[in-house]
Structures are given as C-alpha cells and as structure tokens.
Design a protein around this motif. Structure first.
Motif, PDB file in Angstrom:
ATOM      1  N   ALA A   1      29.177  46.333  57.974  1.00 23.54           N
ATOM      2  CA  ALA A   1      30.347  47.246  57.602  1.00 23.54           C
ATOM      3  C   ALA A   1      29.683  48.425  56.828  1.00 23.54           C
ATOM      4  O   ALA A   1      30.124  49.629  56.925  1.00 23.54           O
ATOM      5  CB  ALA A   1      31.241  46.501  56.771  1.00 23.54           C
ATOM      6  N   PHE A   2      28.843  48.222  55.893  1.00 20.40           N
ATOM      7  CA  PHE A   2      28.086  49.241  55.108  1.00 20.40           C
ATOM      8  C   PHE A   2      27.431  50.253  56.098  1.00 20.40           C
ATOM      9  O   PHE A   2      27.310  51.425  55.924  1.00 20.40           O
ATOM     10  CB  PHE A   2      27.118  48.753  53.963  1.00 20.40           C
ATOM     11  CG  PHE A   2      26.441  49.896  53.140  1.00 20.40           C
ATOM     12  CD1 PHE A   2      26.895  50.532  52.283  1.00 20.40           C
ATOM     13  CD2 PHE A   2      25.113  50.144  53.614  1.00 20.40           C
ATOM     14  CE1 PHE A   2      26.212  51.534  51.521  1.00 20.40           C
ATOM     15  CE2 PHE A   2      24.408  50.979  52.882  1.00 20.40           C
ATOM     16  CZ  PHE A   2      24.911  51.502  51.918  1.00 20.40           C
TER      17      PHE A   2
ATOM     18  N   VAL B   1      29.142  49.724  46.225  1.00 16.91           N
ATOM     19  CA  VAL B   1      30.082  49.679  47.370  1.00 16.91           C
ATOM     20  C   VAL B   1      29.836  48.212  48.054  1.00 16.91           C
ATOM     21  O   VAL B   1      30.782  47.311  48.398  1.00 16.91           O
ATOM     22  CB  VAL B   1      29.986  50.680  48.461  1.00 16.91           C
ATOM     23  CG1 VAL B   1      30.622  50.395  49.683  1.00 16.91           C
ATOM     24  CG2 VAL B   1      30.550  51.968  47.846  1.00 16.91           C
ATOM     25  N   LEU B   2      28.556  47.898  48.250  1.00 14.80           N
ATOM     26  CA  LEU B   2      28.287  46.631  48.842  1.00 14.80           C
ATOM     27  C   LEU B   2      28.769  45.526  47.988  1.00 14.80           C
ATOM     28  O   LEU B   2      29.221  44.547  48.370  1.00 14.80           O
ATOM     29  CB  LEU B   2      26.827  46.421  48.981  1.00 14.80           C
ATOM     30  CG  LEU B   2      25.955  46.732  50.170  1.00 14.80           C
ATOM     31  CD1 LEU B   2      24.622  46.773  50.234  1.00 14.80           C
ATOM     32  CD2 LEU B   2      26.612  45.703  51.346  1.00 14.80           C
TER      33      LEU B   2
ATOM     34  N   GLU C   1      27.902  40.514  57.474  1.00 11.31           N
ATOM     35  CA  GLU C   1      29.328  41.181  57.690  1.00 11.31           C
ATOM     36  C   GLU C   1      29.237  42.566  56.664  1.00 11.31           C
ATOM     37  O   GLU C   1      29.701  43.741  57.158  1.00 11.31           O
ATOM     38  CB  GLU C   1      30.584  40.400  57.491  1.00 11.31           C
ATOM     39  CG  GLU C   1      30.642  39.315  58.618  1.00 11.31           C
ATOM     40  CD  GLU C   1      31.495  38.267  58.270  1.00 11.31           C
ATOM     41  OE1 GLU C   1      32.368  38.306  57.154  1.00 11.31           O
ATOM     42  OE2 GLU C   1      31.832  37.134  59.008  1.00 11.31           O
ATOM     43  N   ALA C   2      28.885  42.230  55.546  1.00  8.32           N
ATOM     44  CA  ALA C   2      28.990  43.105  54.587  1.00  8.32           C
ATOM     45  C   ALA C   2      27.911  44.276  54.819  1.00  8.32           C
ATOM     46  O   ALA C   2      28.189  45.520  54.511  1.00  8.32           O
ATOM     47  CB  ALA C   2      28.918  42.561  53.032  1.00  8.32           C
TER      48      ALA C   2
ATOM     49  N   ALA D   1      35.158  40.941  47.793  1.00 12.01           N
ATOM     50  CA  ALA D   1      36.400  40.923  48.644  1.00 12.01           C
ATOM     51  C   ALA D   1      36.169  39.722  49.749  1.00 12.01           C
ATOM     52  O   ALA D   1      37.241  39.539  50.149  1.00 12.01           O
ATOM     53  CB  ALA D   1      36.517  42.481  49.249  1.00 12.01           C
ATOM     54  N   ARG D   2      35.030  39.729  50.141  1.00 11.16           N
ATOM     55  CA  ARG D   2      34.804  38.476  51.140  1.00 11.16           C
ATOM     56  C   ARG D   2      34.546  37.436  50.753  1.00 11.16           C
ATOM     57  O   ARG D   2      34.189  36.443  51.401  1.00 11.16           O
ATOM     58  CB  ARG D   2      33.584  39.199  52.211  1.00 11.16           C
ATOM     59  CG  ARG D   2      33.681  40.527  52.862  1.00 11.16           C
ATOM     60  CD  ARG D   2      32.581  40.875  53.737  1.00 11.16           C
ATOM     61  NE  ARG D   2      32.687  42.267  54.297  1.00 11.16           N
ATOM     62  CZ  ARG D   2      33.122  42.384  55.359  1.00 11.16           C
ATOM     63  NH1 ARG D   2      33.481  41.279  56.137  1.00 11.16           N
ATOM     64  NH2 ARG D   2      33.361  43.426  55.965  1.00 11.16           N
TER      65      ARG D   2
ATOM     66  N   ALA E   1      31.179  45.465  45.954  1.00  5.79           N
ATOM     67  CA  ALA E   1      32.776  45.353  45.923  1.00  5.79           C
ATOM     68  C   ALA E   1      33.113  44.751  47.442  1.00  5.79           C
ATOM     69  O   ALA E   1      34.000  43.811  47.449  1.00  5.79           O
ATOM     70  CB  ALA E   1      33.402  46.544  45.913  1.00  5.79           C
ATOM     71  N   ASP E   2      32.580  45.018  48.366  1.00  7.91           N
ATOM     72  CA  ASP E   2      32.751  44.237  49.417  1.00  7.91           C
ATOM     73  C   ASP E   2      32.379  42.813  49.594  1.00  7.91           C
ATOM     74  O   ASP E   2      33.081  42.118  50.088  1.00  7.91           O
ATOM     75  CB  ASP E   2      32.044  45.151  50.673  1.00  7.91           C
ATOM     76  CG  ASP E   2      32.250  44.470  52.098  1.00  7.91           C
ATOM     77  OD1 ASP E   2      33.615  44.330  52.114  1.00  7.91           O
ATOM     78  OD2 ASP E   2      31.678  44.679  53.108  1.00  7.91           O
TER      79      ASP E   2
END
Length: 442
Positions: free
Chosen positions: A438-439, A393-394, A434-435, A400-401, A396-397
C-alpha cells in the motif's frame, strides 16, 4: 466484553499526570494498552494487536505467562521484600539458574533494578579490577539512561547527557552502511577490528578498563557481527589486560535463539566468553523490574577481601527473583529457546527475505532468532534511509491492520515474543506485505 472506559480517557489521564521518557511532553499521543496474552495485546475498546515489538523487546516469554504470574503470587504470600544484605532462598535460586544458562566461566551474579544499572555496575567492576578509568563502546549502541551507561551509549541520547568521565567510542561492523568501504562481511569484520586496534592504541591501551559492547546491537539496528569479529575483540582485550563486557540486556534469554547471544553466535565460529555479562529484559520478560551482572571468577574473587563499593536497596528483590525462577523454568520446560531459534530459521528468515525481494522499500533484512530488522530505504542504490514522515505513515498503517511494530529511525524491528506461534508469524508477514504494498503504490 463490556468496556467501562475509553482509550482516550486513559490517554488523557496519562498525558496530564505522567512525565514520559525521551519525549517532548506536549506532542504525546500514547496508545492505551489494557491487557495482553502471549503475543497479543488489546486496548480498552477491544481492539487487538499482534505485539511484534515485545513492548521494549523484553516480553520474551509473552504477556501474562501463567507460570511467571504464579511464581510472583507464591512469593508474595511468603515474603514481599527483604534487604540485600540478608540471604534469601529465591535470590539464590535465581542466581543459580542464571549461572547454569551462562555456562562455564561465571560464578556470581550481582542483581540490579534493570539493564542501565547493570551496565553501570559492570563498568564499576571493570574499573576497580583493572585500576584503569577509560571505557570503549560503540557509536551504534544503547546501554541505558544512567550516568556511565548513557555516556557509553553511542547514539544521540548520549550527547545531552555527557557528564560521566572516561569514555571513548568506536565503530563496530555494519556491512550495509559500512564506515570502512568494505565489499564483504569478512572484510567488514577485519577492517572494523583494525579500526578498534587503532582506537585502543590512540586512547592508550594501559588506560582502558573495559570494552563494552552489545553482543548484537539491538536498538542500533540488530547488527549481527560477522564471523570472527567477537573473537578478534576478545583477543585485543586479552592482549592489553582489558575487561570484556557483553551487554546482553536485549539480546539475551532467547531473543537470538540461544540463552545468550554469545552462545548463539558460537555457531558462526565465534566461541567467545566475556569477563562480564549484563542482563535484564528477557530474564523475566519485565514482569518485575530486575537486571544484573554475571561475573567471572577472577573478577568476583577480587572482592573477596576488598569491599565492592556499590549496592541497591532492591538488589535481588524477592518478587523479581521469583519471576526469574518462574520464567527460566518455564522457558526450559516448554522449549522456548529452541522454539525461538526455529521461528527465526524456518519462518522469519525466509519470510522476511521474500518480502525483501518483493518490496524495493526494504534495503536489507538482518537478524536471527526472533531479533530482526528491516532497513527501509528511499533508494535501493544509494541506500538513503526512508524519511521519518514515511515511517510514520507505515507505522499508522501497521497499527490499523492490527500489528504493533517496533520502529527505530528508518527501521522496522521485527521482534515478537519468543513464544510467537507459526500462525502469528504468518499473519504478521502478510500484514507487513500488505502495508508495504500500500505504501509503495500510493
């Protein structure tokens, strides 16, 4: 910019025709990379990413450095290939430059096609030099995917490939996940040395040809050894006539803020010179496949009258040698080594420490130069590693950033090119922040 081809088309062709390493072929979802410059790469649809993986921790001078490209092109106009038995000017110049950086104590370079066969040939030299067979290496290590190199490797990749003889393993120091119940870095180093001493005794000191260690284990987690540990290993090797090999394939040529990691670590009180050094990756940032073994006089002279039973068709390939000359000259003239050291001490060390204070997901941060790892945990007290699903998940984020990370197990390795700029580091630290936020909030 007009894009003539989609990322998916490139990925589909790759999946259909390319057999990938360390992968179940039916589960592949490769990211398409179209180009790069410095610390940035982009795909076929124009999306840009900060490359904080350096691909496989090897593009130390960054992507498409003009001096290295020019050196390769110049050599291609003169001589594109030559047999290793012939004298070649560019090969000699590359060896001379490497030896100048390695410092006193080394006189020859044996060139290979990469890091794995560099370790393969260093092991061979040690066995022939000592007349012994056994090789000791760490469990937390990676030395390459060839016969002896993969069995010297300590991680899971060794187990399905154990066809080479004469290998034994030991635990090196790793205070955060100690095998020795230590309460400090100093105690961890002392107990790890005691453990190695006992392994040498139990395996039979007279049977051991070499101790092979990554000066700073990289894929295993950027495990910077505590002060005194390398000196202790050197003393044990000397006491028993064992050849000491430093694997600097990943840690060398700027990655740790020195030309070699053993030189960078000298500032911590470990002024240690090995008998053999293996290298690849950062010596030319992987622009053309190459690697090699840097050899001390005693071992080199052993083969003055005795045939060394090893060789490679592409040993010292002219295009690879030109890329080494171009890369090392540019790194010298542009102050890349000093820049990497400053980036580590002034930006990454405090920046990553600040992230650790803010985010309970980070159990520990460790590293030097542009060679760092965030050890991610599900629980800061038990230090239970963050599970693979969460790491996915991390990752992928982060993508995306706009950041391309290097992920191993439960860790994010922060390993940008040595030429990364201050602004790029600041931007990357903000993306990590930021990631992680969010996580942890979701």
């Amino acid at each position: 910019m007009t894009h003539q081809i989609s990322n998916q088309a490139v990925a589909d062709l790759d999946i259909a025709r390319v057999f990938h390493s360390w992968s179940a072929q039916g589960t592949l979802k490769p990211m398409a990379i179209a180009g790069g410059s410095g610390s940035t790469v982009w795909d076929f649809e124009g999306h840009e990413y900060l490359d904080f993986s350096s691909m496989l921790v090897n593009t130390n001078i960054g992507h498409q450095h003009p001096a290295v490209i020019a050196a390769i092109k110049k050599q291609a106009d003169v001589l594109t290939t030559v047999g290793p038995a012939f004298a070649n000017l560019t090969r000699g110049e590359a060896a001379e430059r490497i030896l100048a950086r390695a410092g006193d104590g080394f006189t020859k370079v044996f060139f290979t096609n990469g890091g794995a066969d560099a370790n393969e040939n260093a092991i061979r030299m040690a066995r022939l030099y000592t007349g012994r067979d056994k090789v000791l290496s760490m469990y937390r290590s990676y030395h390459g995917n060839t016969g002896a190199a993969i069995v010297a490797t300590g991680d899971w990749r060794r187990i399905p490939n154990e066809y080479s003889r004469g290998h034994a393993h030991f635990f090196g120091p790793f205070a955060y996940r100690s095998e020795f119940w230590s309460s400090s870095a100093e105690e961890e180093g002392q107990r790890a040395l005691h453990h190695l001493r006992r392994v040498i005794q139990a395996e039979g000191a007279g049977s051991i040809a070499a101790i092979l260690i990554e000066t700073v284990p990289g894929t295993a987690g950027v495990l910077v050894p505590p002060p005194g540990y390398l000196a202790g290993v050197r003393a044990l090797a000397d006491a028993h006539g064992i050849v000491l090999i430093f694997d600097e394939v990943m840690a060398g040529f700027g990655r740790t803020g020195g030309w070699f990691a053993f030189q960078a670590l000298a500032e911590n009180g470990d002024l240690v010179t090995p008998d053999l050094i293996t290298f690849a990756k950062g010596v030319n940032s992987g622009y053309v496949p190459t690697g090699g073994v840097i050899i001390s006089p005693a071992i080199a002279e052993r083969f003055d009258d005795e045939v060394f039973p090893g060789g490679l068709t592409y040993s010292g390939h002219p295009l690879a040698m030109a890329s080494i000359v171009g890369a090392l000259d540019a790194m010298e003239s542009e102050g890349v080594i000093e820049h990497a050291a400053r980036i580590g001490s002034d930006l990454l060390a405090p920046g990553l420490a600040e992230l650790t204070d803010k985010h309970p997901t980070i159990g520990e941060v460790r590293g030097l130069g542009v060679f760092w790892a965030l050890d991610l945990v599900a629980d800061t007290q038990t230090r239970e590693p963050l599970p693979a699903s969460a790491i996915g998940v991390l990752k992928a984020d982060l993508l995306a950033r706009g950041l391309l990370p290097f992920i191993v197990d439960n860790r994010i390795h922060v390993v940008p090119p040595c030429v990364v700029t201050d602004d790029e580091v600041t931007r990357a630290l903000a993306i990590f922040d930021e990631a992680l936020a969010a996580f942890e909030s979701g």
